[in-house]
Design an enzyme around this catalytic site. Structure first.
Site, PDB file in Angstrom:
ATOM      1  N   HIS A  98     -33.917  91.129 -31.329  1.00 60.97           N
ATOM      2  CA  HIS A  98     -35.322  91.030 -30.949  1.00 60.97           C
ATOM      3  C   HIS A  98     -35.915  89.774 -31.575  1.00 60.97           C
ATOM      4  O   HIS A  98     -35.610  89.456 -32.728  1.00 60.97           O
ATOM      5  CB  HIS A  98     -36.082  92.258 -31.447  1.00 60.97           C
ATOM      6  CG  HIS A  98     -37.564  92.176 -31.239  1.00 60.97           C
ATOM      7  ND1 HIS A  98     -38.135  91.863 -30.015  1.00 60.97           N
ATOM      8  CD2 HIS A  98     -38.594  92.378 -32.092  1.00 60.97           C
ATOM      9  CE1 HIS A  98     -39.448  91.858 -30.146  1.00 60.97           C
ATOM     10  NE2 HIS A  98     -39.756  92.180 -31.385  1.00 60.97           N
ATOM     11  N   CYS A 209     -38.454  89.496 -24.880  1.00 61.50           N
ATOM     12  CA  CYS A 209     -38.993  89.011 -26.167  1.00 61.50           C
ATOM     13  C   CYS A 209     -38.519  87.595 -26.446  1.00 61.50           C
ATOM     14  O   CYS A 209     -39.264  86.752 -26.945  1.00 61.50           O
ATOM     15  CB  CYS A 209     -38.548  89.940 -27.290  1.00 61.50           C
ATOM     16  SG  CYS A 209     -36.740  90.044 -27.485  1.00 61.50           S
TER      17      CYS A 209
HETATM   18  C1  LIG Z   1     -27.317  98.834 -19.659  1.00 58.32           C
HETATM   19  C2  LIG Z   1     -28.464  98.114 -20.101  1.00 58.32           C
HETATM   20  C3  LIG Z   1     -28.637  97.610 -21.497  1.00 58.32           C
HETATM   21  C4  LIG Z   1     -27.404  97.154 -22.248  1.00 58.32           C
HETATM   22  C5  LIG Z   1     -27.599  96.821 -23.727  1.00 58.32           C
HETATM   23  C6  LIG Z   1     -28.956  96.236 -24.126  1.00 58.32           C
HETATM   24  C7  LIG Z   1     -29.068  94.735 -23.915  1.00 58.32           C
HETATM   25  C8  LIG Z   1     -30.472  94.188 -24.229  1.00 58.32           C
HETATM   26  C9  LIG Z   1     -30.616  92.708 -23.983  1.00 58.32           C
HETATM   27  C10 LIG Z   1     -32.060  92.238 -24.112  1.00 58.32           C
HETATM   28  C11 LIG Z   1     -32.495  92.016 -25.577  1.00 58.32           C
HETATM   29  C12 LIG Z   1     -33.815  92.670 -25.835  1.00 58.32           C
HETATM   30  C13 LIG Z   1     -34.757  91.780 -26.664  1.00 58.32           C
HETATM   31  C14 LIG Z   1     -36.138  92.337 -26.516  1.00 58.32           C
HETATM   32  O1  LIG Z   1     -36.824  92.099 -25.545  1.00 58.32           O
HETATM   33  O2  LIG Z   1     -36.504  93.259 -27.498  1.00 58.32           O
HETATM   34  C15 LIG Z   1     -37.765  93.891 -27.266  1.00 58.32           C
HETATM   35  C16 LIG Z   1     -37.692  95.292 -27.782  1.00 58.32           C
HETATM   36  O3  LIG Z   1     -36.674  96.020 -27.062  1.00 58.32           O
HETATM   37  C17 LIG Z   1     -37.392  95.333 -29.271  1.00 58.32           C
HETATM   38  O4  LIG Z   1     -37.691  96.640 -29.692  1.00 58.32           O
HETATM   39  P1  LIG Z   1     -37.619  97.014 -31.263  1.00 58.32           P
HETATM   40  O5  LIG Z   1     -38.089  98.424 -31.349  1.00 58.32           O
HETATM   41  O6  LIG Z   1     -36.299  96.660 -31.831  1.00 58.32           O
HETATM   42  O7  LIG Z   1     -38.691  96.023 -31.968  1.00 58.32           O
HETATM   43  C18 LIG Z   1     -40.030  96.137 -31.615  1.00 58.32           C
HETATM   44  C19 LIG Z   1     -40.826  96.016 -32.912  1.00 58.32           C
HETATM   45  O8  LIG Z   1     -40.608  94.751 -33.497  1.00 58.32           O
HETATM   46  C20 LIG Z   1     -42.313  96.217 -32.587  1.00 58.32           C
HETATM   47  O9  LIG Z   1     -43.112  95.877 -33.678  1.00 58.32           O
END
Ligand SMILES: CCCCCCCCCCCCCC(=O)OC[C@@H](O)COP(=O)(O)OC[C@@H](O)CO
Length: 357
Positions: A98, A209
């Site tokens: 993230h 993100c």
């Molecule tokens: C089959 C589908 C998925 C396969 C495996 C997942 C791959 C993901 C790739 C994209 C990366 C995601 C990066 C992003 O956008 O992160 C946003 C969010 O999901 C992060 O959530 P968190 O709870 O770890 O952090 C949020 C927190 O910092 C809020 O204050």
């Protein structure tokens, strides 16, 4: 004669529509530009945050702090494994990271964390909910969250907290304006990067993100922030590989039109294998299970710009990457990265104010 004229008429209009779909998807400008909107819709009450509420301690909606124009400001790159709060460094081992920004006003001591992420969690942005009436419900909005403080330990323990740039308070205030405009127009999270092959033609770009941080860095470069190019940063992408995508239509065109009943049924069958109504602990396994499942599929139904596309999948089907992207204005002289998503009406504003794009 009349019947033949009518039947010919019907035949010609449907074949013209079909040809338009083929032509439009054949000659679309790839990667398909991410669609921006002029207002954020209220999410369906069906959509629930689940694991954690969105932006619980954030600034009020659509508001940004403003600094004294002469205050010195530092910008930090923040990285941590996705879902670190629940699974520690587990996803970090797959480079599923993230991204966020830290803002430090050196004069006042005010610090802020800024991040863009899903209102209702990652899986809800990657697959729709299958409702009882055999329709699909997406809960795929994303938004910017800015809140007081930078939790150094949170970002340091399994990730990155690195100073990447300096700027003035006046430049930060201009950046704040961009943040609000970007947040009002870029509304929907897109998990996938879709390409013809590894390093090949990109069909669709992710909007997550990481891409928000990259857009923010681009804008900070336009505004005049001074970057430290000794800092090297990598970003996560999850890729799907397919031949040229085929445009299928929006919700109404597919599910509201009896002539598309077979397609609607096939899409329901596809998505029913990707339902996330499982416990949070199983969710990671569900995500990775889904990824493995995709590896053996010859097609994938993608939802992009509020419409459905058929991806004729091909080897290697899917992959995860964690590649370096240089900071703006680095890499041997003033090579400048045009901002990822400077939208048309802003071009003149930026050109007038900063003389470049
Ligand atoms: C089959 C589908 C998925 C396969 C495996 C997942 C791959 C993901 C790739 C994209 C990366 C995601 C990066 C992003 O956008 O992160 C946003 C969010 O999901 C992060 O959530 P968190 O709870 O770890 O952090 C949020 C927190 O910092 C809020 O204050």
């Amino acid at each position: 004669m009349a019947d033949e004229r009518i039947s010919f008429g019907l035949f010609s209009s449907s074949s013209i529509l079909f040809l338009c779909c083929i032509i439009s998807s054949t000659f679309a400008a790839w990667p398909l530009p991410y669609r921006r909107y002029d207002h954020r819709p209220i999410s369906s009450p069906f959509c629930q945050a689940g694991v954690i509420p969105f932006c619980p301690s954030g600034e009020p909606d659509n508001s940004m702090p403003l600094f004294n124009p002469t205050d010195p400001v530092e910008i930090y790159a923040l990285k941590k494994p996705v879902w670190q709060f629940k699974f520690g460094d587990l996803l970090g081992k797959f480079h599923i990271i993230h991204d966020a920004l830290g803002i430090k006003n050196v004069k006042t001591g005010h610090n802020y964390t800024m991040e863009w992420y899903e209102l209702f969690q990652l899986f809800n942005c990657t697959f729709p909910h299958l409702l009882k009436n055999d329709t699909l419900q997406w809960c795929n909005q994303g938004a910017t969250c800015i809140y007081d403080g930078i939790e150094d330990k949170l970002w340091h323990q399994n990730g990155t907290l690195a100073k990447v740039a300096t700027m003035t308070g006046d430049q930060f205030n201009t950046f704040a304006d961009w943040v609000l405009k970007d947040n009002r127009t870029g509304l929907f999270y897109e998990t996938w990067t879709v390409e013809s092959e590894p390093g090949g033609q990109m069909w669709f770009d992710a909007f997550d993100c990481a891409s928000w941080v990259l857009r923010a860095f681009d804008q900070l470069g336009v505004i005049g922030a001074k970057f430290d190019h000794s800092v090297s940063l990598n970003y996560t992408r999850i890729h799907l590989y397919s031949s040229q995508p085929i445009y299928l239509g929006n919700e109404t065109e597919i599910f509201g039109n009896k002539s598309n009943a077979a397609l609607a049924k096939d899409m329901i069958n596809f998505y029913k294998d990707f339902q996330s109504h499982v416990s949070d602990e199983k969710l990671v396994l569900n995500l990775l299970d889904a990824l493995l499942y995709i590896m053996n599929r010859d097609k994938f139904y993608l939802y992009y710009n509020s419409a459905y596309w058929l991806l004729p999948m091909k080897k290697p089907f899917a992959s995860l990457s964690y590649d370096q992207v240089p900071l703006p204005g680095g890499g041997g002289g003033e090579v400048y990265h045009k901002p990822h998503s400077v939208w048309q009406q802003e071009d003149e504003y930026w050109k007038a104010k900063f003389g470049k794009l």
